[in-house]
Write an enzyme that holds these catalytic residues in place. Structure first.
Site, PDB file in Angstrom:
ATOM      1  N   ASP A  70      -1.746   4.315   2.561  1.00 52.60           N
ATOM      2  CA  ASP A  70      -3.155   4.725   2.557  1.00 52.60           C
ATOM      3  C   ASP A  70      -3.905   3.562   1.916  1.00 52.60           C
ATOM      4  OD1 ASP A  70      -5.535   6.200   2.674  1.00 52.60           O
ATOM      5  OD2 ASP A  70      -5.169   7.098   0.706  1.00 52.60           O
ATOM      6  N   GLU A 127      -2.930   3.980   7.565  1.00 53.14           N
ATOM      7  CA  GLU A 127      -4.142   4.661   8.004  1.00 53.14           C
ATOM      8  C   GLU A 127      -5.123   3.625   8.515  1.00 53.14           C
ATOM      9  OE1 GLU A 127      -6.105   8.424   6.347  1.00 53.14           O
ATOM     10  OE2 GLU A 127      -7.243   6.782   5.460  1.00 53.14           O
ATOM     11  N   ASP A 138      -4.097   9.769  -3.197  1.00 58.04           N
ATOM     12  CA  ASP A 138      -3.778   8.574  -2.412  1.00 58.04           C
ATOM     13  C   ASP A 138      -2.295   8.560  -2.017  1.00 58.04           C
ATOM     14  OD1 ASP A 138      -6.441   7.129  -2.764  1.00 58.04           O
ATOM     15  OD2 ASP A 138      -5.825   7.424  -4.845  1.00 58.04           O
TER      16      ASP A 138
END
Length: 181
Positions: A20, A81, A154
């Site tokens: 992420d 991501e 996260d």
């Protein structure tokens, strides 16, 4: 930070490193799976850099950490991501820089590299592209059979990205077929 270690057994395990991306907080999660119902968290955490440091130093720290994660855990796939949309241009650029480093380091290491949008991740994990952070954390907890919701968010997001890859990739289809056989 949640960390456990596990040695890969003789039976082939597919290992995914989920990222992420972020410049200040970059979540990561290492997930192993033999089949679609056996996903297990190997390691989860957050790489942090200080906003008071020069940009080049922060990026160097991220690069070093990505290289270390890939070297230590030897993932088959690195799922990141995708920077899809940010209201704040500075945040989008910083996230894009972190994402680019993760993609490049994974490619250099010979890993399969793939990106998923935030909506793809939410849809794959929670069944709805508009799911909130807490819903994603709860579903990661359930899917990885964790005793509590993974924190910080996260790290949970990175685990969700790895789980998305296991669900959406051709490997995910193979794992689902193996589980139903």
């Amino acid at each position: 930070m949640f960390v456990t270690t596990r040695t890969r057994s003789v039976h082939r395990v597919h290992r995914v490193l989920g990222i992420d991306p972020g410049l200040t907080r970059c979540g990561y999660a290492v997930i192993d799976a033999r089949n679609v119902t056996s996903a297990r968290a190997v390691s989860m955490g957050v790489i942090r850099t200080s906003p008071s440091e020069p940009l080049a130093n922060r990026l160097a720290t991220l690069r070093t950490e990505f290289t270390s994660l890939i070297s230590e855990f030897e993932p088959d796939t690195v799922a990141v991501e995708q920077v899809f949309f940010q209201v704040n241009v500075r945040t989008a650029m910083a996230t894009g820089q972190a994402s680019g480093l993760a993609l490049a380091e994974a490619a250099l290491a010979g890993c399969e590299v793939i990106q998923y949008t935030p909506n793809q991740v939410k849809d794959a994990i929670a069944g709805w592209g508009g799911a909130g952070k807490e819903q994603v954390q709860k579903m990661v907890q359930v899917r990885l059979n964790l005793s509590s919701m993974p924190k910080p968010a996260d790290a949970a997001d990175a685990a969700a990205i790895a789980l998305t890859h296991l669900a959406m990739s051709p490997l995910g289809r193979q794992l689902r077929q193996a589980a139903s056989s």
